[in-house]
Design a protein around this motif. Structure first.
Motif, PDB file in Angstrom:
ATOM      1  N   GLY A   1       0.815  -1.215   0.000  1.00 30.61           N
ATOM      2  CA  GLY A   1       0.000   0.000   0.000  1.00 30.61           C
ATOM      3  C   GLY A   1       0.845   1.259   0.000  1.00 30.61           C
TER       4      GLY A   1
ATOM      5  N   THR B   1      -3.367  -2.218   4.160  1.00 27.13           N
ATOM      6  CA  THR B   1      -2.331  -1.901   3.179  1.00 27.13           C
ATOM      7  C   THR B   1      -1.494  -3.098   2.757  1.00 27.13           C
ATOM      8  OG1 THR B   1      -0.881  -1.272   4.997  1.00 27.13           O
ATOM      9  CG2 THR B   1      -2.108   0.483   3.921  1.00 27.13           C
TER      10      THR B   1
ATOM     11  N   TYR C   1      -0.754   8.525   9.227  1.00 21.72           N
ATOM     12  CA  TYR C   1       0.120   7.701   8.386  1.00 21.72           C
ATOM     13  C   TYR C   1      -0.679   6.566   7.749  1.00 21.72           C
ATOM     14  CZ  TYR C   1       4.222   4.811   7.302  1.00 21.72           C
ATOM     15  OH  TYR C   1       5.175   4.057   6.676  1.00 21.72           O
ATOM     16  N   ASP C   2      -1.499   5.933   8.556  1.00 21.71           N
ATOM     17  CA  ASP C   2      -2.338   4.833   8.112  1.00 21.71           C
ATOM     18  C   ASP C   2      -3.302   5.269   7.012  1.00 21.71           C
ATOM     19  OD1 ASP C   2      -2.237   2.216   9.089  1.00 21.71           O
ATOM     20  OD2 ASP C   2      -4.328   2.374   9.710  1.00 21.71           O
ATOM     21  N   HIS C   3      -3.955   6.404   7.225  1.00 23.28           N
ATOM     22  CA  HIS C   3      -4.900   6.919   6.232  1.00 23.28           C
ATOM     23  C   HIS C   3      -4.198   7.248   4.921  1.00 23.28           C
ATOM     24  CE1 HIS C   3      -8.394   6.841   8.659  1.00 23.28           C
ATOM     25  NE2 HIS C   3      -8.016   7.790   9.495  1.00 23.28           N
ATOM     26  N   VAL C   4      -3.027   7.851   5.009  1.00 21.69           N
ATOM     27  CA  VAL C   4      -2.308   8.222   3.783  1.00 21.69           C
ATOM     28  C   VAL C   4      -1.927   6.962   3.021  1.00 21.69           C
ATOM     29  CG1 VAL C   4      -0.248   9.331   2.852  1.00 21.69           C
ATOM     30  CG2 VAL C   4      -1.468  10.386   4.750  1.00 21.69           C
ATOM     31  N   GLU C   5      -1.435   5.952   3.750  1.00 19.98           N
ATOM     32  CA  GLU C   5      -1.047   4.702   3.094  1.00 19.98           C
ATOM     33  C   GLU C   5      -2.225   4.033   2.415  1.00 19.98           C
ATOM     34  OE1 GLU C   5       0.851   1.584   4.961  1.00 19.98           O
ATOM     35  OE2 GLU C   5       2.738   2.619   5.194  1.00 19.98           O
ATOM     36  N   ALA C   6      -3.384   4.112   3.063  1.00 17.81           N
ATOM     37  CA  ALA C   6      -4.561   3.454   2.513  1.00 17.81           C
ATOM     38  C   ALA C   6      -5.282   4.358   1.522  1.00 17.81           C
ATOM     39  CB  ALA C   6      -5.493   3.045   3.637  1.00 17.81           C
ATOM     40  N   LEU C   7      -4.675   5.484   1.196  1.00 16.50           N
ATOM     41  CA  LEU C   7      -5.237   6.467   0.258  1.00 16.50           C
ATOM     42  C   LEU C   7      -6.572   7.038   0.726  1.00 16.50           C
ATOM     43  CD1 LEU C   7      -4.390   4.694  -3.117  1.00 16.50           C
ATOM     44  CD2 LEU C   7      -3.077   6.445  -1.942  1.00 16.50           C
ATOM     45  N   GLU C   8      -6.798   7.041   2.042  1.00 16.93           N
ATOM     46  CA  GLU C   8      -8.015   7.650   2.584  1.00 16.93           C
ATOM     47  C   GLU C   8      -7.723   9.117   2.906  1.00 16.93           C
ATOM     48  OE1 GLU C   8      -9.309   3.465   4.732  1.00 16.93           O
ATOM     49  OE2 GLU C   8      -8.364   5.072   5.848  1.00 16.93           O
ATOM     50  N   TRP C   9      -7.687   9.913   1.863  1.00 16.81           N
ATOM     51  CA  TRP C   9      -7.154  11.256   2.036  1.00 16.81           C
ATOM     52  C   TRP C   9      -8.077  12.204   2.750  1.00 16.81           C
ATOM     53  CZ3 TRP C   9      -3.498  12.814  -2.412  1.00 16.81           C
ATOM     54  CH2 TRP C   9      -2.494  11.855  -2.463  1.00 16.81           C
TER      55      TRP C   9
END
Lengths: 249, 224
Positions: free
Chosen positions: A58, A130, B183-191
């Motif tokens: 991810g 991810t 960090y988690d949101h950015v990685e999962a593209l949950e912008w």
């Protein structure tokens, strides 16, 4: 050296960077060890050089979408390479490895019994959002009917490499990690998860837009399809396309 | 509670506990560092400052080993029946106390040093004992130092990331603090979520810096 000459040299160095014969490869964390076995073979045979970056699929995907300078992407799933292809940022997708999960206990001789009996405090998995191995780990727990019981005891590694590290430092008693990561440990402490408990983790490789200009990147992907490379990949604990019990192309 | 607010609340709880612990532990430490003539002083002072220059990964790595069942802290908590501290809120507090130590101790130490000997000597001639002198003279006069120490310690803990990522295990409601959630949101593209939390952090950070400088100005005016 005059300033003008100096600038000319710098510009030239800039223009040719990265050096011809070098490919930057973004590799899903689970494939780190296999990559370590593959890279020297490829470099010796071809004379090219590989620069390897690892992380969760991810994260690497998000980085590539935002212009990270990689030439090749070895993902841990099919979804992200497919999305990159759809966005016109990658091409030549193929499955280079099919991964399998393993339950790894640092101390117990019977990890499966330990998981089922619930006699542990922490179970480490990769982030299901991810990391494909994290997603597969949740699948295993659900199919075993254990998910509700262990949900509160899960610790989430940023990628499957961190999940393994949580177990190896003793901070988690159990971990659902990639089989490839625990091949070199005591076999008694490893329960290879039966293939029917999770969908095979098909891992796809793509040539990224930046890599089309680099012969090293194209050559590396060609090498990855060769029987020599596929043999190494199988030795590292993966199946390859056509060699997986549940693989029906 | 919705997961975003859970992360906000958890971060607040972590920063508050860390700051309170650091004020309690840091005050005698800062006092000793400011007043002692011991040869050990600079050695201890450097140790206290060390987390300022170390990459969080170094702290995270050593903490992970120390908190594990075979590490010194993990062995201790295990024998006390508390169990290992990694992936728990108390574990994060231990990490944050070390991580934010210099940010609290240094301003308090500076304030104590700025006092000089004179007010305490004057109080002594008025028959005030050492404990009374500390609480009635030194503490009130060093108030600006305590204030900036507390604000800096709190803000620095809110901004903590590397250590938590390494010893936290990303557990909602337990170790999933704001920075890790972002960090988690950015990685999962949950912008969308990442924007909300990050924007909030920018406002928070700005408010802290502004309050700090306003307070400093006011306190200097009072002192003058």
């Amino acid at each position: 050296m005059s300033l003008r000459l100096f600038l000319a040299v710098v510009m030239l160095a800039w223009a040719t960077a990265p050096l011809a014969g070098e490919a930057r490869v973004a590799v899903a964390a689970n494939f780190t060890l296999a990559m370590r076995a593959l890279a020297p073979r490829f470099e010796q045979a071809s004379g090219h050089r590989l620069v390897v970056s690892t992380g969760s699929t991810g994260k690497l995907y998000a980085q590539i979408l935002h212009g990270a300078p990689y030439d090749v992407f070895l993902a841990a799933d099919r979804e992200r390479p497919r999305l990159l292809e759809k966005a016109g940022r990658a091409s030549g997708r193929f499955t280079y490895a099919i991964g399998r999960l393993a339950l790894w206990a640092r101390q117990s001789e019977d990890p499966q019994a330990q998981l089922r009996s619930g006699s542990f405090r922490r179970l480490a998995i990769a982030n299901p959002k991810t990391a494909p191995y994290g997603k597969a780990a949740i699948q295993v727990l659900r199919r075993l009917g254990l998910y509700p019981a262990v949900a509160k005891r899960l610790v989430i590694g940023e990628n499957v490499g961190q999940a393994r590290q949580f177990v190896s430092t003793g901070n988690a008693e159990l971990g659902l990690v990639a089989l490839a990561q625990v091949l070199d440990t005591t076999p008694d402490h490893v329960w290879p998860i039966p293939p029917m408990l999770h969908d095979p983790v098909r891992q796809d490789a793509v040539l990224l837009a930046r890599g089309r200009r680099h012969p090293a990147a194209v050559a590396f992907l060609e090498f990855l399809r060769s029987e020599a490379a596929r043999r190494i990949i199988r030795q590292q604990g993966y199946a390859t396309a056509g060699n997986h019990p549940r693989d029906r192309p | 509670m919705n997961p975003e607010w859970q992360a906000v609340w958890l971060t607040f709880k972590l920063a508050l506990s860390t700051t309170l612990i650091l004020l309690v532990l840091g005050t005698p430490l800062a006092w000793w560092l400011a007043r002692s003539v011991s040869t050990w002083k600079e050695l201890v002072g450097s140790l206290v400052t060390l987390p300022l220059v170390l990459p969080p990964t170094v702290l995270g790595f050593y903490l992970l080993i120390a908190l594990g069942p075979e590490g010194p802290i993990g062995g201790l908590t295990e024998s006390l029946g508390i169990g290992p501290l990694a992936f728990t809120f108390p574990g994060l507090v231990v990490g944050s106390v070390i991580y934010s130590l210099p940010f609290v101790v240094q301003p308090i130490r500076n304030a104590f040093e700025a006092l000089g000997d004179r007010p305490l000597e004057v109080a002594a001639t008025l028959r005030s004992g050492p404990i009374e002198r500390f609480f009635r003279i030194a503490l009130p006069l060093a108030r600006p130092g305590f204030l900036s120490g507390a604000i800096l310690g709190f803000a620095h803990t809110v901004g903590e990331f590397g250590v938590v990522l390494m010893i936290g295990g990303n557990i909602p409601g337990e170790t999933r603090v704001l920075s890790v959630a972002i960090y988690d949101h950015v990685e999962a593209l949950e912008w969308r979520q990442a924007h909300w939390l990050s924007g909030g952090m920018v406002l928070f950070g700005f408010a802290v810096v502004l309050i700090m400088s306003l307070l400093e100005k006011r306190l200097r005016r009072i002192g003058a």
